[in-house]
Every structure is written in structure tokens, then in C-alpha cells.
Motif scaffolding. Structure first.
Motif, short mmCIF file in Angstrom:
data_model
loop_
_atom_site.label_atom_id
_atom_site.label_comp_id
_atom_site.label_asym_id
_atom_site.label_seq_id
_atom_site.Cartn_x
_atom_site.Cartn_y
_atom_site.Cartn_z
N ILE A 155 0.84 -1.20 0.00
CA ILE A 155 0.00 0.00 0.00
C ILE A 155 0.88 1.25 0.00
CG2 ILE A 155 -1.67 1.35 1.33
CD1 ILE A 155 -2.79 -1.39 2.34
N ASN A 156 1.88 1.25 0.83
CA ASN A 156 2.73 2.44 0.96
C ASN A 156 3.63 2.68 -0.25
OD1 ASN A 156 1.84 3.65 3.39
ND2 ASN A 156 2.82 1.99 4.53
N LYS A 157 3.67 1.73 -1.19
CA LYS A 157 4.39 1.93 -2.45
C LYS A 157 3.53 2.64 -3.50
CE LYS A 157 7.61 -1.96 -2.45
NZ LYS A 157 7.95 -3.22 -3.12
N LEU A 158 2.26 2.87 -3.21
CA LEU A 158 1.38 3.54 -4.17
C LEU A 158 1.92 4.94 -4.47
CD1 LEU A 158 -2.18 2.57 -2.86
CD2 LEU A 158 -0.84 1.49 -4.67
N PRO A 159 1.62 5.45 -5.66
CA PRO A 159 2.07 6.81 -6.01
C PRO A 159 1.51 7.85 -5.03
CG PRO A 159 1.17 5.68 -7.93
CD PRO A 159 0.88 4.82 -6.74
N LYS A 160 2.18 8.98 -4.97
CA LYS A 160 1.74 10.08 -4.11
C LYS A 160 0.29 10.45 -4.41
CE LYS A 160 5.53 12.88 -2.48
NZ LYS A 160 5.22 12.53 -1.13
#
Length: 185
Positions: free
Chosen positions: A40-45
Motif C-alpha cells: 500500500i505504501n508503495k502507491l504513487p503520491k
């Protein structure tokens, strides 16, 4: 500019039962949690993550990057957790918003993308709406696709969110390329 949109369901954060009975390929529940949080935390800004139910331990939203908007559509486990509190839905939703969820929805809803593209977001396949292409979860890895929908559950998608482009890929396959053999009982 429209923010990137992603979908997932059935994370069941911190659930020993789900880790065991869904035979998730992790050494422990902690490893399972870490893998999904990392994905999840790798998703784009500034991404919008639509989670279609059965989040698990709600405090895990606090580990999600603050620029990711987590929109939660309740699943059966979430609903059971809410009802066990004895709070009104509004009070319980406010508690979750305080933890970091961007929005919490008690019922399925339509997600409009453009004038000619929208999706019905629900937790259970039995809640599908025949007037839309449906995104659902609940059934873990039992089935990826229905004639008018896609299972966005993490057990089907490498324990990570899937993009709107991935949804569009599967929608095209389901609506235009799969034959009746796929849908036979």
C-alpha cells in the motif's frame, strides 16, 4: 489532475484466522501485515485506495502514508466490529476517520470515473448490481471474475492493491473476450 485510483479488499490485518484458513504464503501474521502495508505504501503520491471491506484491525490505517486516501466500504467483518461497539454508525465512522480513514461507507456505492465509466463497489458478490461493472471481495481466492465483475481481494492479486488500469484490463477481458465456458456452472 485526477489522483491515481487503486482497489483491494479482505486484508484482514492482524487476523490469525485469515492467515491460517486462507493459507496465505507468509511466515507469520506479522509478515502478512508488513507485506500488505509495504504494498500500500508503495502507491504513487496522493493515491486514492478503495478498500472493499474486511480491513481487519482498524489501527493499521495509521501505518499508511498520510497522502494516501483510504476509502473503506464495509465488509461483513467490519460491520460485525462496528455493531459490537454499540455505537451509532455515524459515531463509529467518526472514530475511524479520526484514525486516518478518508471516508467510511456503510453500503455499496457507485464510483463514477468519467461520463461513460463507472463501477459498483461492494463487498460481497451477492451485492452486485446488474447495471454496472462490479468490483467486490469477500470470497478470497475462490473466484477471480463473475460475468459482470472482478474480485479485487488481496488473495487474488499478490496481497497488494490493483490499479484502475488493471481493473480496466480485466473488465475488457470479462466483457469482450471470455466465452460462456468461463461462466458455466
Amino acid at each position: 489532475m485526477t489522483p491515481p485510483i487503486f482497489f483491494m479488499s479482505d486484508t484482514h490485518f492482524d487476523s490469525e484466522r485469515t492467515w491460517t484458513y486462507s493459507r496465505r504464503p507468509f511466515a507469520s501474521v506479522a509478515d502478512m501485515n508488513q507485506h500488505m502495508l509495504k504494498a500500500i505504501n508503495k502507491l504513487p503520491k496522493n493515491s486514492v485506495l478503495w478498500h472493499l471491506g474486511d480491513w481487519g484491525k482498524f489501527e493499521f490505517v495509521e501505518a499508511i502514508r498520510s497522502d494516501i486516501q483510504v476509502q473503506l466500504v464495509l465488509g461483513n467483518w467490519d460491520e460485525d466490529a462496528y455493531k459490537a461497539t454499540g455505537l451509532s454508525f455515524e459515531a463509529w465512522r467518526d472514530k475511524l476517520l479520526g484514525m486516518g480513514f478518508a471516508a467510511v461507507y456503510e453500503h455499496p456505492l457507485v464510483l463514477p470515473i468519467s461520463n461513460d465509466e463507472s463501477y459498483w463497489l461492494c463487498h460481497k458478490p451477492s451485492e452486485r448490481n446488474p447495471g454496472y461493472f462490479n468490483l467486490f471481495g469477500h470470497i478470497h481466492r475462490c473466484m477471480l471474475a463473475k460475468a459482470n465483475g472482478l474480485n479485487v481481494g488481496v488473495d487474488q492479486h499478490f496481497y497488494a492493491p490493483i490499479s484502475l488500469d488493471t481493473v480496466r484490463f480485466w473488465r475488457n477481458a470479462i466483457e469482450n473476450h471470455y466465452d460462456e465456458e468461463v461462466w458455466m456452472e
